[in-house]
Scaffold this motif. Structure first.
Motif, PDB file in Angstrom:
ATOM      1  N   VAL A  18       0.868  -1.172   0.000  1.00  0.00           N
ATOM      2  CA  VAL A  18       0.000   0.000   0.000  1.00  0.00           C
ATOM      3  C   VAL A  18       0.908   1.226   0.000  1.00  0.00           C
ATOM      4  O   VAL A  18       1.676   1.438   0.944  1.00  0.00           O
ATOM      5  N   SER A  19       0.834   2.013  -1.049  1.00  0.00           N
ATOM      6  CA  SER A  19       1.671   3.202  -1.188  1.00  0.00           C
ATOM      7  C   SER A  19       0.801   4.443  -1.031  1.00  0.00           C
ATOM      8  O   SER A  19      -0.052   4.727  -1.883  1.00  0.00           O
ATOM      9  N   ILE A  20       1.012   5.156   0.067  1.00  0.00           N
ATOM     10  CA  ILE A  20       0.225   6.348   0.357  1.00  0.00           C
ATOM     11  C   ILE A  20       0.719   7.508  -0.507  1.00  0.00           C
ATOM     12  O   ILE A  20       1.925   7.783  -0.574  1.00  0.00           O
ATOM     13  N   GLU A  21      -0.201   8.204  -1.156  1.00  0.00           N
ATOM     14  CA  GLU A  21       0.153   9.307  -2.030  1.00  0.00           C
ATOM     15  C   GLU A  21       0.293  10.615  -1.228  1.00  0.00           C
ATOM     16  O   GLU A  21      -0.275  10.737  -0.141  1.00  0.00           O
ATOM     17  N   PRO A  22       1.026  11.564  -1.744  1.00  0.00           N
ATOM     18  CA  PRO A  22       1.136  12.865  -1.054  1.00  0.00           C
ATOM     19  C   PRO A  22      -0.244  13.475  -0.828  1.00  0.00           C
ATOM     20  O   PRO A  22      -1.120  13.397  -1.691  1.00  0.00           O
ATOM     21  N   LYS A  23      -0.437  14.093   0.333  1.00  0.00           N
ATOM     22  CA  LYS A  23      -1.756  14.593   0.711  1.00  0.00           C
ATOM     23  C   LYS A  23      -2.160  15.854  -0.048  1.00  0.00           C
ATOM     24  O   LYS A  23      -3.342  16.191  -0.128  1.00  0.00           O
ATOM     25  N   ALA A 119     -11.685   0.560  -4.474  1.00  0.00           N
ATOM     26  CA  ALA A 119     -10.445   0.209  -5.180  1.00  0.00           C
ATOM     27  C   ALA A 119     -10.766   0.090  -6.666  1.00  0.00           C
ATOM     28  O   ALA A 119     -11.709  -0.622  -7.042  1.00  0.00           O
ATOM     29  N   PHE A 120      -9.983   0.788  -7.500  1.00  0.00           N
ATOM     30  CA  PHE A 120     -10.225   0.819  -8.928  1.00  0.00           C
ATOM     31  C   PHE A 120      -8.958   0.369  -9.664  1.00  0.00           C
ATOM     32  O   PHE A 120      -7.863   0.885  -9.382  1.00  0.00           O
ATOM     33  N   PRO A 121      -9.074  -0.581 -10.591  1.00  0.00           N
ATOM     34  CA  PRO A 121      -7.873  -1.062 -11.293  1.00  0.00           C
ATOM     35  C   PRO A 121      -7.245   0.037 -12.136  1.00  0.00           C
ATOM     36  O   PRO A 121      -7.944   0.785 -12.825  1.00  0.00           O
ATOM     37  N   LEU A 122      -5.913   0.133 -12.077  1.00  0.00           N
ATOM     38  CA  LEU A 122      -5.205   1.110 -12.901  1.00  0.00           C
ATOM     39  C   LEU A 122      -5.102   0.649 -14.347  1.00  0.00           C
ATOM     40  O   LEU A 122      -4.771   1.446 -15.233  1.00  0.00           O
ATOM     41  N   LEU A 139      -1.373 -13.129 -12.064  1.00  0.00           N
ATOM     42  CA  LEU A 139      -0.591 -12.284 -11.159  1.00  0.00           C
ATOM     43  C   LEU A 139       0.894 -12.646 -11.203  1.00  0.00           C
ATOM     44  O   LEU A 139       1.746 -11.792 -10.935  1.00  0.00           O
ATOM     45  N   ARG A 140       1.195 -13.897 -11.511  1.00  0.00           N
ATOM     46  CA  ARG A 140       2.613 -14.272 -11.662  1.00  0.00           C
ATOM     47  C   ARG A 140       3.236 -13.604 -12.873  1.00  0.00           C
ATOM     48  O   ARG A 140       4.443 -13.326 -12.901  1.00  0.00           O
ATOM     49  N   GLU A 141       2.423 -13.341 -13.888  1.00  0.00           N
ATOM     50  CA  GLU A 141       2.933 -12.643 -15.075  1.00  0.00           C
ATOM     51  C   GLU A 141       3.250 -11.187 -14.738  1.00  0.00           C
ATOM     52  O   GLU A 141       4.309 -10.681 -15.094  1.00  0.00           O
ATOM     53  N   ARG A 142       2.369 -10.532 -14.047  1.00  0.00           N
ATOM     54  CA  ARG A 142       2.629  -9.172 -13.554  1.00  0.00           C
ATOM     55  C   ARG A 142       1.590  -8.831 -12.486  1.00  0.00           C
ATOM     56  O   ARG A 142       0.457  -9.315 -12.529  1.00  0.00           O
ATOM     57  N   PRO A 143       1.966  -8.016 -11.532  1.00  0.00           N
ATOM     58  CA  PRO A 143       1.054  -7.679 -10.432  1.00  0.00           C
ATOM     59  C   PRO A 143      -0.175  -6.913 -10.925  1.00  0.00           C
ATOM     60  O   PRO A 143      -0.174  -6.324 -12.009  1.00  0.00           O
ATOM     61  N   ALA A 144      -1.202  -6.924 -10.097  1.00  0.00           N
ATOM     62  CA  ALA A 144      -2.381  -6.089 -10.326  1.00  0.00           C
ATOM     63  C   ALA A 144      -2.258  -4.840  -9.459  1.00  0.00           C
ATOM     64  O   ALA A 144      -1.841  -4.921  -8.298  1.00  0.00           O
ATOM     65  N   VAL A 145      -2.607  -3.696  -9.999  1.00  0.00           N
ATOM     66  CA  VAL A 145      -2.468  -2.435  -9.279  1.00  0.00           C
ATOM     67  C   VAL A 145      -3.830  -1.746  -9.220  1.00  0.00           C
ATOM     68  O   VAL A 145      -4.525  -1.618 -10.242  1.00  0.00           O
ATOM     69  N   PHE A 146      -4.206  -1.337  -8.028  1.00  0.00           N
ATOM     70  CA  PHE A 146      -5.466  -0.635  -7.815  1.00  0.00           C
ATOM     71  C   PHE A 146      -5.185   0.754  -7.235  1.00  0.00           C
ATOM     72  O   PHE A 146      -4.209   0.940  -6.515  1.00  0.00           O
ATOM     73  N   ARG A 147      -6.054   1.681  -7.528  1.00  0.00           N
ATOM     74  CA  ARG A 147      -6.018   2.977  -6.867  1.00  0.00           C
ATOM     75  C   ARG A 147      -7.083   2.972  -5.770  1.00  0.00           C
ATOM     76  O   ARG A 147      -8.259   2.723  -6.032  1.00  0.00           O
ATOM     77  N   LEU A 148      -6.645   3.211  -4.539  1.00  0.00           N
ATOM     78  CA  LEU A 148      -7.562   3.273  -3.406  1.00  0.00           C
ATOM     79  C   LEU A 148      -8.104   4.690  -3.285  1.00  0.00           C
ATOM     80  O   LEU A 148      -7.340   5.662  -3.271  1.00  0.00           O
ATOM     81  N   CYS A 149      -9.428   4.806  -3.197  1.00  0.00           N
ATOM     82  CA  CYS A 149     -10.091   6.106  -3.176  1.00  0.00           C
ATOM     83  C   CYS A 149     -11.169   6.117  -2.104  1.00  0.00           C
ATOM     84  O   CYS A 149     -11.541   5.079  -1.549  1.00  0.00           O
ATOM     85  N   PRO A 159      -8.454   9.878  -4.690  1.00  0.00           N
ATOM     86  CA  PRO A 159      -7.458   8.848  -4.374  1.00  0.00           C
ATOM     87  C   PRO A 159      -6.627   9.201  -3.139  1.00  0.00           C
ATOM     88  O   PRO A 159      -6.400  10.377  -2.835  1.00  0.00           O
ATOM     89  N   PHE A 160      -6.194   8.156  -2.442  1.00  0.00           N
ATOM     90  CA  PHE A 160      -5.276   8.369  -1.322  1.00  0.00           C
ATOM     91  C   PHE A 160      -4.103   7.386  -1.332  1.00  0.00           C
ATOM     92  O   PHE A 160      -3.127   7.586  -0.611  1.00  0.00           O
ATOM     93  N   ALA A 161      -4.160   6.331  -2.152  1.00  0.00           N
ATOM     94  CA  ALA A 161      -3.068   5.351  -2.165  1.00  0.00           C
ATOM     95  C   ALA A 161      -3.206   4.465  -3.389  1.00  0.00           C
ATOM     96  O   ALA A 161      -4.230   4.463  -4.084  1.00  0.00           O
ATOM     97  N   THR A 162      -2.140   3.719  -3.664  1.00  0.00           N
ATOM     98  CA  THR A 162      -2.205   2.643  -4.647  1.00  0.00           C
ATOM     99  C   THR A 162      -1.938   1.329  -3.936  1.00  0.00           C
ATOM    100  O   THR A 162      -1.176   1.269  -2.968  1.00  0.00           O
ATOM    101  N   LEU A 163      -2.600   0.289  -4.415  1.00  0.00           N
ATOM    102  CA  LEU A 163      -2.439  -1.059  -3.869  1.00  0.00           C
ATOM    103  C   LEU A 163      -1.875  -1.947  -4.958  1.00  0.00           C
ATOM    104  O   LEU A 163      -2.500  -2.109  -6.018  1.00  0.00           O
ATOM    105  N   THR A 164      -0.706  -2.510  -4.720  1.00  0.00           N
ATOM    106  CA  THR A 164      -0.088  -3.446  -5.656  1.00  0.00           C
ATOM    107  C   THR A 164      -0.218  -4.850  -5.091  1.00  0.00           C
ATOM    108  O   THR A 164       0.181  -5.103  -3.948  1.00  0.00           O
TER     109      THR A 164
END
Length: 371
Positions: A18-23, A119-122, A139-149, A159-164
């Protein structure tokens, strides 16, 4: 031996970040959300009922952050496949794909107002399979990334974070024994009170059920507690939607409407729980025991699917669900619900006439002196 839960019985336990984005200029006033940084997480991606991958099923996305602020914790976030609009963000929506929006359905109490978390897929065009084995391979081929809002009434999603989400299993030290947003919550971001008691009962029942299962191998009580809590949440969801979106001027409920709804409930419950034509829907959870009434089957639950199997094979159990659905639909969409209710009532009357005619023919043949 630990039994599977009645809801979300099968899932993938994965590692995540979970990567928190700048406020920016509009902070959330929640320390965890206002401090940019990356946090290791445990993610469980699951199917709500456990239907085969080709069939639509609710998808669950649970996130566990062991130490969200570096010292205290943990923080759990449970989301379900849903829509993104003001209405559909509160409704669980079955899917045949793993991608699409997810939401908490009910609100969290932010310091300034209540908001739903989503959570919305990027990569919205990426076709992630819903079958768990195929999903793991993707998922083994490449991760799934979501934007948390998060969004409140009248607000756009913010948005407030991304979830990989990665295919690798999490470390044993980070893996939780279960996900519970009412126990693992942030001090300034608790779940909302609306439907809170119902969902708390579900999680408490799940915890009690797990302990009982480990002690005596019996999960029946846990399944029924979850079934009751799920129905409470379902009925409460209809009530919430009706309160918020019901149009003024709806027709009053009359005795004839009650009789029509009762007849439609009877027919729809038997169609779902007994009819041969709907047998494929029940097949993952029930076994056929014998022939029933004309065009019907008597079935019992399969081992490991007692709660869902009993519900799907018991018209009396289904009555409360179908009546709640028809009643809730009438409050929100009166014309469509009225037409559906009348159609089901007409089918029930036609069925009764068929059975009556067959019984009359049989009685006439039995009294025929020429035989």
């Amino acid at each position: 031996m630990r039994q599977k839960p009645a809801l979300h019985p099968d899932g993938l336990t994965l590692s995540g970040t979970v990567s928190i984005e700048p406020k920016g200029t509009n902070p959330w006033s929640v320390p965890f959300l206002d401090e940019p940084g990356s946090h290791e997480a445990v993610v469980r991606w699951s199917r709500a009922v456990g239907l085969p991958g080709a069939l639509p099923d609710g998808m669950g996305l649970a996130v566990h952050v062991p130490r969200p602020d570096g010292q205290n914790g943990p923080f759990d976030l449970l989301m379900t496949s849903s829509g993104s609009s003001r209405l559909t963000r509160h409704l669980p929506l079955p899917r045949v794909r793993g991608n699409g929006p997810y939401s908490t359905l009910t609100s969290y109490r932010f310091p300034d107002r209540k908001r739903v978390v989503g959570a919305f897929p990027l990569e919205p065009g990426r076709r992630l399979p819903a079958a768990l084995g195929e999903l793991a391979a993707a998922l083994r081929e490449r991760p799934a990334v979501f934007r948390l809002c998060a969004a409140g009434p009248g607000e756009a999603w913010r948005p407030f974070a991304t979830l990989t989400v990665r295919a690798e299993p999490p470390s044993a030290s980070h893996s939780p024994s279960g996900f519970d947003p009412y126990v693992a919550c942030l001090p300034k971001l608790p779940p909302g009170r609306r439907l809170g008691l119902i969902r708390q009962a579900a999680y408490a029942g799940s915890r009690r059920g797990r302990i009982e299962a480990e002690q005596d191998g019996a999960a029946e009580g846990r399944g029924r507690v979850l079934a009751l809590a799920t129905f409470g949440a379902y009925a409460g969801g209809w009530a919430l939607l009706a309160r918020r979106y019901r149009r003024d001027g709806a027709d009053p409920v009359t005795l004839s409407e009650v009789l029509l709804t009762g007849t439609a409930t009877f027919r729809l419950s038997r169609l779902i729980g007994k009819a041969k034509v709907t047998r494929p829907l029940r097949a993952p959870f029930t076994d056929v025991e014998e022939e029933g009434a004309p065009a019907e089957l008597n079935e019992g639950p399969k081992p490991g699917h007692r709660t869902v199997g009993e519900l799907l094979s018991c018209p009396f159990c289904l009555n409360v669900w179908t009546a709640t659905t028809l009643t809730g639909a009438r409050m929100l969409w009166p014309r469509i619900a009225s037409a559906t209710t009348r159609m089901l009532s007409a089918v029930a009357i036609a069925d009764a006439m068929h059975l009556g005619y067959a019984a009359l023919v049989k009685a006439t043949e039995a009294d025929d002196p020429s035989d």
